[in-house]
Design a protein around this motif. Structure first.
Motif, short mmCIF file in Angstrom:
data_model
loop_
_atom_site.label_atom_id
_atom_site.label_comp_id
_atom_site.label_asym_id
_atom_site.label_seq_id
_atom_site.Cartn_x
_atom_site.Cartn_y
_atom_site.Cartn_z
N TYR A 137 0.85 -1.18 0.00
CA TYR A 137 0.00 0.00 0.00
C TYR A 137 0.89 1.24 0.00
CZ TYR A 137 -3.97 -2.89 1.50
OH TYR A 137 -4.96 -3.84 1.59
N GLN A 166 0.55 5.29 1.37
CA GLN A 166 -0.29 6.17 2.19
C GLN A 166 0.12 7.60 1.94
OE1 GLN A 166 0.09 5.78 6.49
NE2 GLN A 166 -1.95 6.61 6.81
N MET A 217 -5.58 10.57 1.54
CA MET A 217 -5.94 9.52 0.58
C MET A 217 -6.06 8.14 1.22
SD MET A 217 -6.26 11.21 -2.13
CE MET A 217 -6.39 9.94 -3.38
N GLY A 218 -5.73 8.03 2.47
CA GLY A 218 -5.80 6.74 3.14
C GLY A 218 -4.77 5.78 2.58
N LEU A 219 -5.13 4.50 2.60
CA LEU A 219 -4.24 3.44 2.10
C LEU A 219 -4.72 3.04 0.72
CD1 LEU A 219 -4.18 1.25 5.31
CD2 LEU A 219 -2.28 2.62 4.45
N TYR A 268 -0.76 -6.95 -5.08
CA TYR A 268 -0.92 -7.98 -4.06
C TYR A 268 -0.53 -9.34 -4.62
CZ TYR A 268 -5.42 -9.13 -6.31
OH TYR A 268 -6.40 -9.50 -7.20
N GLN A 298 -2.49 -6.68 -9.92
CA GLN A 298 -2.48 -5.25 -9.71
C GLN A 298 -3.57 -4.83 -8.75
OE1 GLN A 298 -2.88 -3.53 -13.58
NE2 GLN A 298 -0.80 -4.05 -14.19
N PHE A 316 3.63 0.81 2.79
CA PHE A 316 3.43 -0.24 3.78
C PHE A 316 3.26 -1.58 3.08
CE2 PHE A 316 3.15 1.94 7.74
CZ PHE A 316 2.71 3.21 7.42
N GLN A 360 -5.07 -8.12 8.57
CA GLN A 360 -3.79 -7.81 7.95
C GLN A 360 -2.76 -7.49 9.03
OE1 GLN A 360 -3.70 -8.02 4.41
NE2 GLN A 360 -5.76 -8.77 4.89
N PHE A 364 0.80 -5.47 9.38
CA PHE A 364 1.53 -4.46 8.62
C PHE A 364 2.98 -4.35 9.07
CE2 PHE A 364 -1.58 -2.22 6.04
CZ PHE A 364 -2.77 -2.68 6.56
N GLY A 365 3.83 -4.00 8.11
CA GLY A 365 5.20 -3.66 8.43
C GLY A 365 5.30 -2.23 8.92
N PRO A 366 6.50 -1.80 9.31
CA PRO A 366 6.68 -0.46 9.89
C PRO A 366 6.67 0.67 8.88
CG PRO A 366 8.77 -1.61 9.80
CD PRO A 366 7.73 -2.60 9.37
#
Lengths: 115, 119
Positions: free
Chosen positions: A35, A37, A41-43, A48, A57, A90, A104, A106-108
């Motif tokens: 993703y 950010q 606009m959010g995520l 994927y 896509q 992310f 989900q 998430f990574g840092p």
């Protein structure tokens, strides 16, 4: 477990440069995703993968490539960086998205600036 | 189509106030899941709660509570007696659209609500 790890944490690129954002998970998760950010606009989903060798896509794939040769790793490649790709990226994973119930992890995040 | 709307872009409260974060969703699925995630200033998103479409019981966890109403397609999140540590961006998410690729659900996220709790 380290969970989802991302490298680097910060990166500055010049327009036209290429680079790869790394993502790895040690939870044997089937599903992985990227993703971006941006403020307001959010995520937004870039790409994927539902397993090794299977990618697709998302909402904003242009300018990015992915591959998944192993279950653990899901790198994101910027082919020719543009200022519009300045963002926080992310990586996320889940046990499986064949079931709707899975959350989900998430990574840092990687903060990328393109000059 | 799948859609999650978090109409509140930013909420500012003073510590100890109660605050409700709104989440409205759209889906044609009869079975689906809703999620809330928290993104503190450190940046990493953390899963908070999941609710399935057949379970409309409210959930309470300490100062946090969630109200799921199928009739209004809403899954609101209330923080009671807010604290400075609650300052974060909160995302509501839906289990998402079905993709034929590998037979998978692709999650749909709202745009997030930034909560600022002042001391």
């Amino acid at each position: 477990n380290a969970g989802v790890t991302q490298t680097p944490k910060f990166q500055v690129l010049k327009t036209g440069q290429s680079m790869t954002l790394q993502c790895a998970q040690d939870m044997n998760h089937e599903y992985m995703s990227w993703y971006r950010q941006d403020p307001g606009m959010g995520l937004r989903l870039i790409h994927y993968s539902v397993g090794a060798g299977i990618t697709d896509q998302g909402e904003v794939p242009n300018g990015y490539n992915v591959s998944r040769s192993t279950t653990e790793d899901f790198p994101l490649r910027l082919l020719s960086a543009a200022p519009s790709q300045t963002s926080v990226y992310f990586c996320a994973s889940s046990y499986s998205q064949r079931e709707a119930r899975n959350e989900q992890f998430f990574g840092p995040g990687t903060r990328l600036t393109v000059l | 189509a799948q859609k999650v709307t978090q109409a509140q872009t930013e909420i500012s409260v003073v510590e100890k106030e109660d605050v409700t974060l709104d989440c409205v969703y759209e889906t044609r699925d009869t079975t689906y899941y809703l999620f809330w995630y928290k993104q503190p200033p450190s940046g990493e998103l953390v899963f908070l709660i999941r609710r399935n479409s057949f379970d409309e019981q409210n959930e309470i966890s300490g100062r946090y509570s969630w109200n799921f109403q199928k009739s209004t397609s809403s899954f609101n999140f209330t923080i009671t007696a807010s604290q400075v540590v609650d300052s974060a961006v909160y995302f509501c998410a839906l289990s998402g659209r079905w993709s034929l690729l590998g037979g998978s659900y692709i999650p749909t996220f709202g745009r997030g609500t930034s909560l600022i709790v002042h001391p």
